[in-house]
Write a protein that holds these residues in place. Structure first.
Motif, PDB file in Angstrom:
ATOM      1  N   GLN A 190     -28.462  27.168  28.834  1.00  8.71           N
ATOM      2  CA  GLN A 190     -27.854  25.328  29.629  1.00  8.71           C
ATOM      3  C   GLN A 190     -28.766  24.512  29.283  1.00  8.71           C
ATOM      4  O   GLN A 190     -28.820  23.358  28.885  1.00  8.71           O
ATOM      5  N   ARG A 191     -29.227  24.441  30.743  1.00  9.59           N
ATOM      6  CA  ARG A 191     -29.975  23.673  31.634  1.00  9.59           C
ATOM      7  C   ARG A 191     -31.530  23.223  31.192  1.00  9.59           C
ATOM      8  O   ARG A 191     -32.548  22.921  31.289  1.00  9.59           O
ATOM      9  N   ALA A 198     -32.652  26.913  25.509  1.00 13.38           N
ATOM     10  CA  ALA A 198     -31.244  27.156  24.953  1.00 13.38           C
ATOM     11  C   ALA A 198     -32.446  28.498  23.581  1.00 13.38           C
ATOM     12  O   ALA A 198     -31.427  29.149  22.963  1.00 13.38           O
TER      13      ALA A 198
END
Length: 352
Positions: free
Chosen positions: A261-262, A265
């Motif tokens: 998510q951060r 990907a």
């Protein structure tokens, strides 16, 4: 100088008893402990310490803990002299030698564990904190948050190098230990930093993700500013930096969902395409298939040129820098993939 005595005394603090040790209660009223890991660069460290001494935070309300990862006499002497200079103002400066070199994660653990305050402020030895830094960081945690992330300003020249531009990414980081504030109780509950992160890479994201997964709250302290100048780097430094890719696998193993998510990907497709095209060219050439070998080699050249052009797009265009980008662009994909896969094997995780 007796390092044990220097650390135990805690310059700027009144001694309560002759048996007080390095983690005693001499500064029980301190609100914040500033932890600064360092490794054999006393010159920028002193610049950082001078900025920390110039905070608009009361001198008796905070202490500075310098954690020397691989202690050396020059750093110890520099810290002692600085501590002597500021002791009359009531500012506590403590020197904590980390005898076995462990990297910044291990050094920070030694620092916060020696701290005497409920709030821990982290910064690097080559930053220049703004005078309002501590005040803003403490105010952010006063909201009840478990941690806070400050603002990192990375000054760049008008025409930066690829290395300088890459380093400026620190200013966009969600959470970086060059400018972070964490409650000591939260650090203790989680066991601090994972010391398997032996380089200055992803150990801060690991701490951030651990806080979030434990149900903690992280806020932004936008007014808590540190300037992080980009240090000079040797020619071809980007090649050595690829070794850090192994820690991507460790972070992914521990926090797969948050990583996707951060952080990233998916895998670096361009790198894999460059490596695959070269391998195809080599295999085809060894098998005597000249046309497929030539086609794969042309594809490798085009993909590598695309990668090099992307690195040059917003950087300087002098001949030495162009030569460095051309040379390192041919090698980076191979080194990066090697260290990613090595990390996947080492940490036993499927990570491409």
């Amino acid at each position: 100088m007796n390092a044990r005595r220097f650390d135990a005394l805690g310059h700027g603090c009144a001694r309560h008893d002759a048996g007080a040790d390095a983690t005693g209660a001499d500064c029980a009223q301190c609100d914040v402990s500033v932890v600064v890991p360092t490794y054999r660069r006393p010159a920028p460290l002193i610049v950082c310490l001078n900025a920390l001494a110039a905070q608009d935070f009361g001198a008796h309300r905070y202490e500075i803990i310098v954690c020397d990862d691989g202690p050396d006499d020059a750093t110890q002497l520099a810290v002692q002299r600085f501590a002597d200079q500021v002791s009359a103002r009531g500012l506590t400066v403590r020197y904590v030698p980390v005898r076995a070199t462990q990297g910044p994660a291990g050094a920070r653990n030694a620092g916060w564990r020696a701290a005497r305050s409920p709030l821990i402020a982290f910064t690097d030895d080559d930053t220049i904190p703004d005078p309002h830094w501590l005040t803003a960081g403490a105010a952010a945690l006063a909201t009840g948050a478990d941690a806070a992330s400050g603002t990192i300003a990375v000054p760049l020249p008008d025409a930066p190098s690829d290395y300088e531009l890459d380093a400026s990414g620190l200013s966009r980081a969600e959470f970086a230990t060059a400018n972070a504030f964490v409650r000591r109780s939260r650090l203790a509950a989680m066991g601090g930093f994972d010391e398997r992160f032996t380089s200055a890479w992803r150990e801060d994201s690991d701490l951030q993700f651990a806080v979030l997964q434990a149900g903690g709250r992280i806020v932004r302290a936008y007014d808590a500013v540190v300037v992080h100048p980009v240090r000079p780097a040797r020619w071809g430094v980007s090649l050595a930096q690829q070794k850090k890719s192994q820690f991507e696998a460790l972070l992914f193993r521990k926090h797969p969902a948050l990583y996707r998510q951060r952080i990233d990907a998916g895998p670096p497709h361009l790198y894999y395409a460059i490596v695959a095209s070269m391998l195809c060219a080599c295999v085809a050439a060894l098998a005597g298939h000249r046309l497929p070998a030539a086609a794969a080699l042309i594809l490798w050249a085009l993909l590598t040129a695309t990668f090099c052009a992307a690195r040059l797009r917003h950087t300087r265009r002098d001949l030495p820098h162009i030569a460095e980008m051309a040379w390192t662009s041919m090698l980076i994909p191979f080194l990066s993939i090697y260290w990613r896969l090595r990390g996947a094997i080492r940490y036993k995780v499927f990570f491409l």
